[in-house]
Design an enzyme around this catalytic site. Sequence first.
Site, mmCIF file in Angstrom:
data_model
loop_
_atom_site.group_PDB
_atom_site.id
_atom_site.type_symbol
_atom_site.label_atom_id
_atom_site.label_comp_id
_atom_site.label_asym_id
_atom_site.label_seq_id
_atom_site.Cartn_x
_atom_site.Cartn_y
_atom_site.Cartn_z
ATOM 1 N N ARG A 37 0.822 -1.214 0.000
ATOM 2 C CA ARG A 37 0.000 0.000 0.000
ATOM 3 C C ARG A 37 0.858 1.266 0.000
ATOM 4 O O ARG A 37 0.458 2.286 -0.557
ATOM 5 C CB ARG A 37 -0.933 0.001 1.217
ATOM 6 C CG ARG A 37 -2.134 -0.897 0.997
ATOM 7 C CD ARG A 37 -3.088 -0.866 2.165
ATOM 8 N NE ARG A 37 -4.385 -1.408 1.785
ATOM 9 C CZ ARG A 37 -5.277 -1.883 2.635
ATOM 10 N NH1 ARG A 37 -5.010 -1.893 3.927
ATOM 11 N NH2 ARG A 37 -6.422 -2.355 2.211
ATOM 12 N N LYS A 202 -14.024 -11.688 6.837
ATOM 13 C CA LYS A 202 -15.098 -10.708 7.062
ATOM 14 C C LYS A 202 -16.352 -11.133 6.325
ATOM 15 O O LYS A 202 -16.738 -10.555 5.311
ATOM 16 C CB LYS A 202 -14.656 -9.340 6.573
ATOM 17 C CG LYS A 202 -13.483 -8.762 7.338
ATOM 18 C CD LYS A 202 -13.148 -7.397 6.776
ATOM 19 C CE LYS A 202 -11.797 -6.911 7.238
ATOM 20 N NZ LYS A 202 -11.259 -5.913 6.302
ATOM 21 N N GLY A 360 -6.920 -6.322 1.404
ATOM 22 C CA GLY A 360 -5.623 -6.079 2.014
ATOM 23 C C GLY A 360 -4.883 -7.368 2.298
ATOM 24 O O GLY A 360 -3.704 -7.511 1.954
ATOM 25 N N GLY A 384 -12.608 -3.898 1.039
ATOM 26 C CA GLY A 384 -13.974 -3.419 1.232
ATOM 27 C C GLY A 384 -14.374 -2.429 0.152
ATOM 28 O O GLY A 384 -15.503 -2.466 -0.366
#
Length: 403
Positions: A37, A202, A360, A384
């Site tokens: 990132r 998630k 990620g 997300g």
Amino acid sequence: MKTIEELIEAGVAGKRVFVRADLNVPLDGETITDDGRIRAVAPTIAKLAEAGAKVVVASHLGRPKGAPDPQFSLAPAAKRLGEILGKDVAFATDTVGDSAVATVAALGDGEVALLENLRFNAGETSKDDAERRAFAEQLAALADLYVGDGFGAVHRKHASVFDLPGLLPHAAGDLIATEVGVLKKLTDEVRRPYVVVLGGAKVSDKLGVIDNLLKKADRILIGGGMAYTFLKAKGHEVGISLLQADQIPVCLEYLAEAEKRGVEFVLPVDVLVSAEFPDLKGKTPANPDLVAADAIPADKEGLDIGPKTRELYAAKLADAGTVFWNGPMGVFEHPDYANGTKAVAQGLLDSDAFTVVGGGDSAAAVRILGFDENAFGHISTGGGASLEYLEGKTLPGLAALED
Ligand code: ADP
Ligand code: MG
């Protein structure tokens, strides 16, 4: 959306440019285990600095509770950003306090500073518009111009993402432009078969995207924690595996809808199970058992897909024209549970498809497991964010960058 070229043309020399980046990197203590990132946003920062801007970079890291918490400090990211840029990056030990004000005031033209974690301030993530707005105003006082380039956070209605661009002349950074370009490709014309692989932990965050993907994809392969809610929905015992029991009706709807639309919906046929979550620090051998997906013992949890599933998923990827992959197939951080994720990564590479990896942890997994990131079509910095884009939602951080 204005580009940074347009911003630079209008003149940035000597001006303080606030860059909302996503430097939310995985850390092991103070060691960055994957700097993807940081590398992804560095070109935007370098371009602005070269044009003579005083660049004020800000980001969140992890989920601190609106107050300073040393384990979530961005100090390691400042150091790494400096190494990547090949120049000093000044680090402010707070976000809008004395250190930030002094650090920004001391910046010369072409110099770069990083502020401390935005989420050390309750205003950043507040659901109260006035509280968020007040924090955004404090941030706005530190800059003349705003560049949004934290793609991984654009789905968040946070002060630095959503409110701040409304207070300053703004533009979208190059990373956001690239990410949105790729996602557009996945929503417009796709080369078929379009295969989607979903996994990770998630579960509730990720089920929503299936609704929309059922209208677009030809095949959906499920792994990771989300697989167990589907297996349970099909009436199987899942032991102590990750389970979102309240989502079972939704899963059943998806299975029915897939059948109706002729979308292949593929669940694991075998899984690696254990009575214990693996030791991710010492990485002591986990010695998992291999069981059929419909025979998980009541006292065990599924932690990776098994070898038959690996082979099945590789075959389902082989002829793909387009692949979108989000979420590891298992607890890849432990070597005993990394093979499912490895097999999917290899499956992407072995196909001739346009491949997009989002998330990620998925992006980090690809690199940590030793794959060449350049061999993939695109590795997104946002999990997300890319899912919500594909869901067809309006992303606050993109909407705020419109003129
Ligand atoms: P991403 O960041 O790519 O969107 P997530 O954050 O949703 O992915 O999930 C990543 C995490 O999911 C990893 O830390 C991995 O250990 C975990 N995970 C994958 N499979 C399982 C499983 N079966 N049980 C528990 N955790 C899992
Ligand atoms: Mg994650």
